[in-house]
Design a protein around this motif. Structure first.
Motif, PDB file in Angstrom:
ATOM      1  N   SER A 159     -13.091   2.250   3.380  1.00 65.41           N
ATOM      2  CA  SER A 159     -13.078   0.792   3.509  1.00 65.41           C
ATOM      3  C   SER A 159     -11.950   0.177   2.692  1.00 65.41           C
ATOM      4  CB  SER A 159     -14.407   0.198   3.019  1.00 65.41           C
ATOM      5  OG  SER A 159     -15.499   0.741   3.718  1.00 65.41           O
ATOM      6  N   VAL A 160     -11.460  -0.967   3.180  1.00 66.92           N
ATOM      7  CA  VAL A 160     -10.470  -1.742   2.439  1.00 66.92           C
ATOM      8  C   VAL A 160     -11.073  -3.092   2.076  1.00 66.92           C
ATOM      9  CG1 VAL A 160      -8.074  -2.484   2.315  1.00 66.92           C
ATOM     10  CG2 VAL A 160      -8.706  -0.640   3.877  1.00 66.92           C
ATOM     11  N   GLY A 208      -4.945  -5.109  -1.673  1.00 70.84           N
ATOM     12  CA  GLY A 208      -5.964  -4.282  -1.042  1.00 70.84           C
ATOM     13  C   GLY A 208      -6.531  -3.258  -2.002  1.00 70.84           C
ATOM     14  N   ALA A 220       0.831  -1.205   0.000  1.00 74.28           N
ATOM     15  CA  ALA A 220       0.000   0.000   0.000  1.00 74.28           C
ATOM     16  C   ALA A 220       0.865   1.255   0.000  1.00 74.28           C
ATOM     17  CB  ALA A 220      -0.931   0.001   1.212  1.00 74.28           C
ATOM     18  N   HIS A 230     -10.782  -0.826   7.656  1.00 79.07           N
ATOM     19  CA  HIS A 230     -10.926   0.604   7.380  1.00 79.07           C
ATOM     20  C   HIS A 230      -9.622   1.311   7.693  1.00 79.07           C
ATOM     21  CE1 HIS A 230     -15.312   0.632   6.863  1.00 79.07           C
ATOM     22  NE2 HIS A 230     -15.369  -0.209   7.884  1.00 79.07           N
ATOM     23  N   ASP A 231      -9.425   2.454   7.047  1.00 82.24           N
ATOM     24  CA  ASP A 231      -8.314   3.325   7.434  1.00 82.24           C
ATOM     25  C   ASP A 231      -8.777   4.763   7.287  1.00 82.24           C
ATOM     26  OD1 ASP A 231      -5.563   3.772   8.270  1.00 82.24           O
ATOM     27  OD2 ASP A 231      -5.332   4.694   6.298  1.00 82.24           O
ATOM     28  N   TYR A 247     -10.362  -6.776  -0.152  1.00 82.15           N
ATOM     29  CA  TYR A 247      -9.177  -7.585  -0.433  1.00 82.15           C
ATOM     30  C   TYR A 247      -9.446  -8.671  -1.461  1.00 82.15           C
ATOM     31  CZ  TYR A 247      -7.308  -5.460   3.812  1.00 82.15           C
ATOM     32  OH  TYR A 247      -6.870  -4.573   4.751  1.00 82.15           O
ATOM     33  N   TRP A 268      -3.155  -0.356   5.357  1.00 80.03           N
ATOM     34  CA  TRP A 268      -4.057  -1.370   5.908  1.00 80.03           C
ATOM     35  C   TRP A 268      -3.354  -2.636   6.375  1.00 80.03           C
ATOM     36  CZ3 TRP A 268      -4.901   0.781   0.957  1.00 80.03           C
ATOM     37  CH2 TRP A 268      -4.320   0.095  -0.114  1.00 80.03           C
ATOM     38  N   PHE A 323      -8.694   0.239  -1.699  1.00 81.24           N
ATOM     39  CA  PHE A 323      -9.192   1.245  -0.751  1.00 81.24           C
ATOM     40  C   PHE A 323     -10.307   2.055  -1.383  1.00 81.24           C
ATOM     41  CE2 PHE A 323      -8.842   5.512   1.289  1.00 81.24           C
ATOM     42  CZ  PHE A 323      -9.144   5.118   2.585  1.00 81.24           C
ATOM     43  N   PRO A 349      -3.442   6.162   2.656  1.00 84.15           N
ATOM     44  CA  PRO A 349      -4.101   5.006   3.283  1.00 84.15           C
ATOM     45  C   PRO A 349      -3.161   3.821   3.454  1.00 84.15           C
ATOM     46  CG  PRO A 349      -4.870   5.321   1.021  1.00 84.15           C
ATOM     47  CD  PRO A 349      -4.059   6.518   1.369  1.00 84.15           C
TER      48      PRO A 349
END
Length: 432
Positions: free
Chosen positions: A157-158, A149, A74, A345-346, A160, A356, A151, A354
């Motif tokens: 929200s993340v 991931g 990320a 979430h981030d 996957y 995660w 975002f 962001p």
């Protein structure tokens, strides 16, 4: 400040002073990327001061803080995005420039523009030891599963895609169905990006996994099931959430047996993702039904733990409990220290990019809601903080979709779908 040219667009440097940042535009730079976490030493300006100096100099500014031992993909992608978005030459810095260069080199190798065995010579020719990038690439290549991931900025929200490199089988976890509450429009932008990634990497979807019924976004599980034919799954205690919200929505015809999913997982259940062993932890506290999926060395912990600089999830939704959340977190932290933790979430503190991915060890060492905190102190902290938080703006919209596995309401006689919105159903929540 010694500036080293890396590419036509990128240069790297050690920590600049505020006056040096203000002078960057005179050297032709258009953007500054700060890869140094705040408070590494007392002399560094910090991201807020750097951002102000960059703005005064007419530079765009990105905060992508990394430590040598916790760089994630990320971070690499955020670095690439900041570089691509700049409208001219970019200066990236950390303490010495090494981390900034490593982020660039890792991205070049991941995207096939540079061979991994060329990294060392590239660094040497510019006066850098690139062992950090080389070690990261070696470790990344050996990880099982591979984790990508996605975002979603609208809901923080993340999502996957978790894949087994040996078989090409993958799972989709917590996918988002796009929804604009102002216009009532739905879209499949996030889900289609996931499908494109799966197609580009020749993956086969084996599972579509919900960690819990989400309160802040619609689930795209049903849409993705229709597109892929994969089986859907969630924790077996979703039936308790269905029963709770059946009453809130006054919805007598709602089936509360979990039949909207293909499989309901119990605590300790085991399954396979391709050739990789996986198992399920029951992780309530945020909701009655929350589960954690442990797939290989990766744990998908939904809304229990956030990134170490962000703390933990709220526990004041209907059916939530801060004490139970603490116990769930302890079970997650009992996993091996090297277990990768992927959060749901981030919220990007200090406007950083962001992130995660962390590890159990990092959570135990630096998450302020956990490190050196007792259960009683956690419950007190969580309870007081939750009283100040407004409800998610989509909670009443989303739950009626998500307790049905991501199925939208059936069309009515005019062909339109309608959400049901109870008034005064969630008394006591803070107003925004």
């Amino acid at each position: 400040m010694s500036i080293v040219v890396v590419s036509e667009k990128l240069s790297v440097a050690p920590q600049p002073g505020i006056d040096e940042i203000r002078a960057l535009s005179g050297k032709g730079f258009k953007a500054l990327i700060n890869n140094r976490p705040d408070s590494e030493d007392a002399a560094q300006p910090g991201t807020r001061a750097e951002a102000q100096a960059a703005k005064a100099a007419g530079l765009s500014y990105s905060f992508i803080p990394v430590k040598p031992d916790n760089i994630t993909e990320a971070d690499v992608r955020a670095f690439q995005h900041a570089l691509d978005a700049a409208d001219g030459p970019v200066l990236a810095h950390c303490q010495s420039g090494k981390r900034a260069l490593s982020l660039y080199l890792i991205g070049e190798v991941l995207d096939g523009r540079m061979a991994a065995d060329a990294v060392a010579e590239f660094g040497r020719s510019r006066g850098f030891d690139t062992g950090l990038a080389a070690a990261w690439l070696q470790k990344h290549g050996a990880q099982k599963p591979q984790v990508k991931g996605f975002f979603d900025k609208r809901t923080w929200s993340v999502q996957y895609v978790v894949s087994d490199p040996a078989t090409g089988k993958c799972a989709i976890i917590d996918p988002v169905l796009d929804f604009d509450e102002k216009s009532g429009q739905t879209a499949t932008i996030n889900a289609d990006a996931i499908l494109a990634y799966i197609s580009q990497n020749n993956l086969t979807v084996e599972w579509i996994l919900d960690t819990h019924p989400h309160a802040d976004h619609f689930s795209a599980a049903q849409y993705l099931k229709e597109k892929t034919g994969a089986q859907t799954a969630i924790g077996e205690h979703v039936v308790a959430v269905q029963a709770l919200w059946k009453g809130i929505y006054n919805w007598p015809e709602l089936a509360v047996d979990g039949s909207q999913w293909d499989r309901l997982f119990a605590r300790g259940d085991r399954f396979k993702l391709g050739s990789i062993d996986a198992h399920v932890l029951f992780s309530p506290g945020h909701t009655l039904a929350s589960v954690t999926y442990v797939i290989g060395d990766a744990a998908f912990v939904h809304d229990t733990l956030f990134m170490p600089d962000s703390g933990t999830a709220r526990a004041d939704f209907p059916g939530g409990d801060a004490g139970i959340l603490w116990q769930s977190i302890q079970e997650i932290l009992a996993l091996p220290d090297e277990t990768r933790i992927f959060t749901g979430h981030d919220y990007q503190p200090d406007d950083r990019a962001p992130r995660w991915e962390s590890t159990v060890a990092q959570q135990k060492a630096s998450n302020p809601h956990i490190a050196g905190v007792s259960e009683a102190a956690f419950v007190d902290l969580r309870t007081k903080r939750d009283k100040t938080l407004p409800m998610p703006k989509l909670i009443l919209h989303a739950l009626q979709v998500n307790i049905r596995g991501g199925r939208l309401p059936e069309p009515e006689a005019n062909g339109k779908r309608y959400l049901k919105f109870p008034l005064d159903a969630l008394q006591g929540a803070a107003w925004q």
